[in-house]
Design an enzyme around this catalytic site. Structure first.
Site, short mmCIF file in Angstrom:
data_model
loop_
_atom_site.label_atom_id
_atom_site.label_comp_id
_atom_site.label_asym_id
_atom_site.label_seq_id
_atom_site.Cartn_x
_atom_site.Cartn_y
_atom_site.Cartn_z
NE ARG A 40 -2.71 0.54 3.45
CZ ARG A 40 -1.92 0.80 4.51
NH1 ARG A 40 -1.20 1.90 4.54
NH2 ARG A 40 -1.88 -0.03 5.52
CE1 TYR A 93 -17.96 10.51 -15.34
CE2 TYR A 93 -16.72 10.72 -13.30
CZ TYR A 93 -17.54 9.98 -14.14
OH TYR A 93 -17.91 8.72 -13.78
CG ASP A 166 -10.11 15.81 -14.96
OD1 ASP A 166 -9.44 15.26 -15.84
OD2 ASP A 166 -11.04 15.25 -14.35
CE LYS A 191 -12.99 7.39 -18.44
NZ LYS A 191 -13.00 8.05 -17.19
C1 LIG Z 1 -12.80 14.04 -17.03
C2 LIG Z 1 -12.92 12.91 -16.05
N1 LIG Z 1 -12.37 13.03 -14.83
C3 LIG Z 1 -12.48 12.05 -13.91
C4 LIG Z 1 -13.17 10.89 -14.17
C5 LIG Z 1 -13.30 9.83 -13.11
O1 LIG Z 1 -12.42 8.79 -13.37
P1 LIG Z 1 -12.69 7.25 -13.02
O2 LIG Z 1 -13.89 6.81 -13.78
O3 LIG Z 1 -11.41 6.59 -13.43
O4 LIG Z 1 -12.93 7.18 -11.54
C6 LIG Z 1 -13.76 10.72 -15.42
C7 LIG Z 1 -14.51 9.48 -15.74
O5 LIG Z 1 -15.18 9.38 -16.73
C8 LIG Z 1 -13.64 11.76 -16.39
O6 LIG Z 1 -14.19 11.66 -17.61
#
Ligand SMILES: Cc1ncc(COP(=O)(O)O)c(C=O)c1O
Length: 371
Positions: A40, A93, A166, A191
């Site tokens: 961890r 998101y 992000d 992604k």
């Molecule tokens: C722009 C963006 N940030 C964060 C996330 C969250 O990521 P995760 O699904 O890996 O938890 C997503 C998920 O679709 C996303 O599109």
């Protein structure tokens, strides 16, 4: 491709092994080999990924998590406390919005949603002494809004807030927020970074060592780390990130152009189109415009929903950034949790994650499905 991945000293293996191990033999109490005591806290495959992520984002430290939301949660619990305030985008998101509105609100963290394309609106939303972070997605999910990272970094510095970007849609190949003044980069490595729709993961990357230490402490204390196999898959994805992104960008540009000329499409949202709200800023701060394209169906919600079920090469599904093309209806799928909020998305919106397949095949599939 190479950062954090020196050939294995024992065997010369050119790819870091999957250290599928929870604990490590100590040479006497406290006699750790290479600093590893428990997976961890640190695991060599994860270390390789974290060093690689730090390098490609131009940061000094990165931390890899079990998902993008786990990364976001670690960041927020590190930098926020009860009574603090965050400025969030009015396009993001849905799961990120849900984290703020349904989880952090209960713990006394307040938020204001604004259009991050409008720097004056962001400045006006800052509550001096209470706003700890400006949180932006650029390009944003799903409306592909573009925000001026350097301009936002200026506001963050003036007000003492952290600028969190992000960078999931852009990836570090197309955009490096830390170099533009951001304090923290967030990724859903699920992604483009993973790139093959076979792993869920997240990451935080920072330039500042003190903040890096605090985040690493919380990562270990809270424990939502990336497992070794997930870290290995993600590293493998990074090796082809640059070539994949070039192809995603080329295919997405062709798709956006074709949609822009289609009578059944009322609006195309793609930063590469000259008429896009953020085209000039995107051209300044990005190497390419990315592989995500959203559009509004002229036939309204029912037609948009129906279209999503009619493509063949574009697979109907959530997520994005894999080599295979995906189509979805954000209002009923990824962004359902934003219904009735300032982040609600238009009902006639369709989102495409344009993959790396043959361009003519992609265009033909969309043309046929649109009719
Ligand atoms: C722009 C963006 N940030 C964060 C996330 C969250 O990521 P995760 O699904 O890996 O938890 C997503 C998920 O679709 C996303 O599109």
């Amino acid at each position: 491709m190479h950062a954090g991945q020196e050939p294995d000293p024992l065997t010369g293996a050119v790819v870091p092994p999957i250290y599928q191990v929870s604990t490590y033999k100590q040479d006497g109490v406290g006699g750790l080999r290479g600093g590893y005591e428990y997976s961890r806290s640190a695991n060599p495959t994860r270390t390789a990924l974290e060093e690689c992520l730090a390098a490609i984002e131009g940061g000094t430290r990165a931390m890899a998590f079990a998902s993008g939301l786990a990364a976001e949660d670690c960041l927020l619990r590190t930098v926020l406390g009860t009574g603090d305030h965050v400025v969030i985008p009015n396009d993001a998101y849905g799961g990120t919005y849900r984290l703020f509105s349904k989880v952090y609100e209960r713990w006394g963290v307040q938020w204001t949603a604004v259009d991050f394309g409008d720097l004056d609106a962001v400045r006006a939303a800052v509550q001096p002494g209470r706003t700890r972070a400006l949180w932006v997605e650029t390009p944003s999910n799903p409306l592909l809004g573009v925000s001026d990272i350097a301009g936002l970094a200026g506001i963050a510095r003036e007000t003492g807030a952290l600028l969190v970007v992000d960078n999931t849609f852009a990836t570090p190949y197309l955009q490096q927020p830390l170099a533009l003044g951001a304090d923290v980069v967030v990724h859903s490595t699920t992604k483009y970074i993973g790139g093959h729709s076979d792993v869920v993961g997240g990451a935080l990357v920072v330039a500042d060592g003190t903040l890096g230490e605090r985040l690493a402490f919380h990562q270990n204390s809270m424990g939502a780390v990336a497992g070794p196999f997930d870290a290995w898959l993600t590293l493998r994805g990074i090796k082809t990130l640059a070539v994949r992104m070039d192809r995603h960008c080329q295919n997405a540009a062709a798709v956006a152009q074709m949609l822009a000329e289609h009578s059944k499409v009322s609006e195309v949202l793609y930063p590469g189109l000259a008429g896009h709200q953020g085209h000039e800023i995107a051209a300044k701060q990005m190497r390419g415009f990315g592989g995500m394209v959203s559009f509004r169906h002229a036939g309204g919600e029912a037609a948009a929903v129906e279209l999503c079920g009619r493509t063949e090469l574009f697979t109907l599904g959530e997520s994005l950034g894999g080599v295979e093309s995906l189509i979805e209806h954000p209002g009923r799928m990824t962004h359902m949790s934003a219904a009735g909020s300032p982040l609600e998305v238009p009902a006639d919106l369709v989102r495409l994650s344009v993959g790396i397949e043959d361009r003519a095949d992609l265009l033909a599939d969309l043309a046929r499905a649109l009719g």
